[in-house]
Design an enzyme around this catalytic site. Structure first.
Site, PDB file in Angstrom:
ATOM      1  N   LYS A  40     -17.609 -13.028 -22.905  1.00  0.00           N
ATOM      2  CA  LYS A  40     -17.064 -12.215 -24.289  1.00  0.00           C
ATOM      3  C   LYS A  40     -17.935 -10.877 -24.188  1.00  0.00           C
ATOM      4  O   LYS A  40     -19.064 -11.434 -23.228  1.00  0.00           O
ATOM      5  CB  LYS A  40     -17.285 -12.467 -25.366  1.00  0.00           C
ATOM      6  CG  LYS A  40     -16.861 -12.032 -26.880  1.00  0.00           C
ATOM      7  CD  LYS A  40     -16.212 -12.326 -28.317  1.00  0.00           C
ATOM      8  CE  LYS A  40     -16.050 -11.967 -29.312  1.00  0.00           C
ATOM      9  NZ  LYS A  40     -15.357 -10.760 -29.321  1.00  0.00           N
ATOM     10  N   HIS A  55     -18.904 -18.111 -29.043  1.00  0.00           N
ATOM     11  CA  HIS A  55     -17.988 -17.533 -28.263  1.00  0.00           C
ATOM     12  C   HIS A  55     -18.079 -18.054 -26.378  1.00  0.00           C
ATOM     13  O   HIS A  55     -19.437 -17.800 -26.175  1.00  0.00           O
ATOM     14  CB  HIS A  55     -17.578 -16.338 -28.511  1.00  0.00           C
ATOM     15  CG  HIS A  55     -17.006 -15.540 -29.205  1.00  0.00           C
ATOM     16  ND1 HIS A  55     -17.045 -15.757 -30.148  1.00  0.00           N
ATOM     17  CD2 HIS A  55     -15.025 -15.517 -29.858  1.00  0.00           C
ATOM     18  CE1 HIS A  55     -16.503 -15.290 -31.348  1.00  0.00           C
ATOM     19  NE2 HIS A  55     -15.266 -14.928 -30.798  1.00  0.00           N
TER      20      HIS A  55
HETATM   21  P1  NAD Z   1      -9.618  -9.707 -20.986  1.00  0.00           P
HETATM   22  O1  NAD Z   1     -11.321  -8.880 -20.147  1.00  0.00           O
HETATM   23  O2  NAD Z   1      -9.280 -11.339 -21.334  1.00  0.00           O
HETATM   24  O3  NAD Z   1      -8.547  -8.682 -21.669  1.00  0.00           O
HETATM   25  C1  NAD Z   1      -8.591  -7.102 -21.599  1.00  0.00           C
HETATM   26  C2  NAD Z   1      -7.605  -6.500 -20.933  1.00  0.00           C
HETATM   27  O4  NAD Z   1      -7.247  -5.166 -21.230  1.00  0.00           O
HETATM   28  C3  NAD Z   1      -6.817  -7.120 -19.710  1.00  0.00           C
HETATM   29  O5  NAD Z   1      -5.467  -7.155 -19.422  1.00  0.00           O
HETATM   30  C4  NAD Z   1      -7.194  -5.697 -18.803  1.00  0.00           C
HETATM   31  O6  NAD Z   1      -6.054  -5.467 -18.137  1.00  0.00           O
HETATM   32  C5  NAD Z   1      -7.142  -4.533 -20.101  1.00  0.00           C
HETATM   33  N1  NAD Z   1      -7.817  -3.828 -19.739  1.00  0.00           N
HETATM   34  C6  NAD Z   1      -8.706  -3.201 -20.308  1.00  0.00           C
HETATM   35  N2  NAD Z   1      -9.391  -2.176 -19.769  1.00  0.00           N
HETATM   36  C7  NAD Z   1      -8.257  -1.468 -20.215  1.00  0.00           C
HETATM   37  C8  NAD Z   1      -8.439   0.076 -19.742  1.00  0.00           C
HETATM   38  N3  NAD Z   1      -8.534   0.906 -19.597  1.00  0.00           N
HETATM   39  N4  NAD Z   1      -6.586   0.499 -20.112  1.00  0.00           N
HETATM   40  C9  NAD Z   1      -5.563  -0.384 -20.212  1.00  0.00           C
HETATM   41  N5  NAD Z   1      -5.930  -1.802 -20.053  1.00  0.00           N
HETATM   42  C10 NAD Z   1      -7.140  -2.128 -20.180  1.00  0.00           C
HETATM   43  O7  NAD Z   1      -9.778  -9.907 -23.358  1.00  0.00           O
HETATM   44  P2  NAD Z   1      -9.460 -11.098 -23.992  1.00  0.00           P
HETATM   45  O8  NAD Z   1     -10.112 -12.320 -24.201  1.00  0.00           O
HETATM   46  O9  NAD Z   1      -8.059 -10.905 -24.044  1.00  0.00           O
HETATM   47  O10 NAD Z   1      -9.173  -9.739 -25.760  1.00  0.00           O
HETATM   48  C11 NAD Z   1      -9.337  -8.362 -24.757  1.00  0.00           C
HETATM   49  C12 NAD Z   1      -9.434  -8.637 -26.686  1.00  0.00           C
HETATM   50  O11 NAD Z   1      -9.460  -9.194 -28.058  1.00  0.00           O
HETATM   51  C13 NAD Z   1     -10.623  -8.275 -26.981  1.00  0.00           C
HETATM   52  O12 NAD Z   1     -11.199  -6.788 -27.534  1.00  0.00           O
HETATM   53  C14 NAD Z   1     -11.094  -9.487 -27.820  1.00  0.00           C
HETATM   54  O13 NAD Z   1     -12.095  -9.422 -28.586  1.00  0.00           O
HETATM   55  C15 NAD Z   1      -9.966  -9.014 -28.549  1.00  0.00           C
HETATM   56  N6  NAD Z   1      -9.825 -10.778 -29.725  1.00  0.00           N
HETATM   57  C16 NAD Z   1      -9.093 -10.662 -30.618  1.00  0.00           C
HETATM   58  C17 NAD Z   1      -8.741 -11.701 -31.760  1.00  0.00           C
HETATM   59  C18 NAD Z   1      -7.808 -11.346 -32.583  1.00  0.00           C
HETATM   60  O14 NAD Z   1      -7.601 -11.968 -32.925  1.00  0.00           O
HETATM   61  N7  NAD Z   1      -7.851 -10.319 -33.073  1.00  0.00           N
HETATM   62  C19 NAD Z   1      -8.286 -12.652 -30.859  1.00  0.00           C
HETATM   63  C20 NAD Z   1      -9.000 -12.963 -29.546  1.00  0.00           C
HETATM   64  C21 NAD Z   1     -10.009 -11.645 -28.883  1.00  0.00           C
END
Ligand code: NAD
Length: 255
Positions: free
Chosen positions: A148, A144
């Site tokens: 991440k 990744h």
């Molecule tokens: P990122 O760090 O770009 O975004 C995280 C988001 O969460 C931001 O908008 C941030 O403001 C918000 N956030 C963080 N702490 C917070 C809090 N205490 N209260 C409210 N909002 C809060 O991350 P990303 O790359 O967009 O990934 C997000 C999550 O999704 C990760 O856990 C990642 O592993 C997961 N993910 C899952 C899939 C899937 O298909 N299930 C795919 C990609 C990523």
């Protein structure tokens, strides 16, 4: 029109959700949750709130791509204001997973560590291969991007669970996620799940089945995060019609 609440809207996946939902028939974003101010412009008809209760009250279904602590807070509030929840956040600890299971008694929740169709199918293939190739050693490698936070990825852990199920093994007893030093020979049942990080890789997972004289590797590569946002939107549309309960992406895709 299904009103969608986006939780984690300023994140890598969250921003794509906002874009992809604009082009989705019969669904639109009604509300986004923010901790502070939103650092980009958004359609003025969308409610932007830091109040969790208002957030949940203003939508028909929630899509969450945030962080484990944030997802925990969302689940705690959702128990008081139940809504169908699509949870894509990975790295949830045991307490957070239990909270998710408890909450699903009150509302439909679809939890998927990977929202892509390809990975849903890969899990099925891994289960079948693991059962059929009983003498093969199973090793999983995921790659990744450098930002991440959790490792190994939720997807890799789910794949390892599928592999362990195919063998009738408890993944918590057989998973190895690091090898260093004079560790001795590999044991028969162990399932390695190793993580590499670098650059802008969206997500690559390889599940290898290795025997003397031959090996098979099943690989999936995500080339765009839209795979996840579009998969989550499809899941949200499906979940809106479901009763309370805990669902997987395989349920939604009827795999
Ligand atoms: P990122 O760090 O770009 O975004 C995280 C988001 O969460 C931001 O908008 C941030 O403001 C918000 N956030 C963080 N702490 C917070 C809090 N205490 N209260 C409210 N909002 C809060 O991350 P990303 O790359 O967009 O990934 C997000 C999550 O999704 C990760 O856990 C990642 O592993 C997961 N993910 C899952 C899939 C899937 O298909 N299930 C795919 C990609 C990523």
């Amino acid at each position: 029109m299904i009103k969608v609440g986006v939780f984690g809207a300023s994140g890598r996946v969250g921003k794509l959700l906002l874009e992809d939902l604009k082009a989705t028939p019969n669904m639109s974003v009604s509300v986004v949750y923010v901790r502070n101010e939103l650092d980009f412009s958004i359609d003025p008809s969308i409610l932007v709130t830091a109040d969790m209760k208002s957030f949940l009250s203003a939508c028909d279904v929630v899509i969450d791509f945030s962080l484990p602590e944030a997802c925990e807070t969302l689940l705690e509030q959702a128990i008081k204001t139940p809504k169908p929840l699509v949870v894509g956040t990975t790295g949830l600890n045991t307490h957070q997973l239990n909270l998710l299971k408890d909450a699903s008694a009150l509302m439909p929740i679809l939890y998927a560590t990977n929202m892509s169709l390809g990975v849903a199918l890969l899990n099925k293939l891994v289960y079948q291969a693991s059962a059929a190739l009983e003498d093969f050693d199973i090793e999983i490698v995921e790659m990744h991007h450098k930002h991440k936070k959790d490792a190994p990825s939720g997807t890799a852990l789910t794949l390892s669970e599928s592999a362990a199920r195919g063998r009738g093994l408890d993944i918590d007893k057989v998973r190895v996620s690091g090898r260093d030093g004079n560790i001795g020979a590999r044991s028969k049942d162990e399932i390695a799940v190793m993580a590499l990080r670098g650059g802008d890789i969206v997500g690559r997972h390889t599940v290898g089945f290795y025997n003397d004289g031959e090996f098979i590797e099943l690989s999936h590569t995500a080339t765009s995060r839209n795979t996840f946002s579009k998969g989550a939107i499809r899941a949200g549309k499906w979940l809106f019609e479901q009763e309370a309960g805990l669902y997987s992406i395989a349920d939604c895709l009827e795999l």
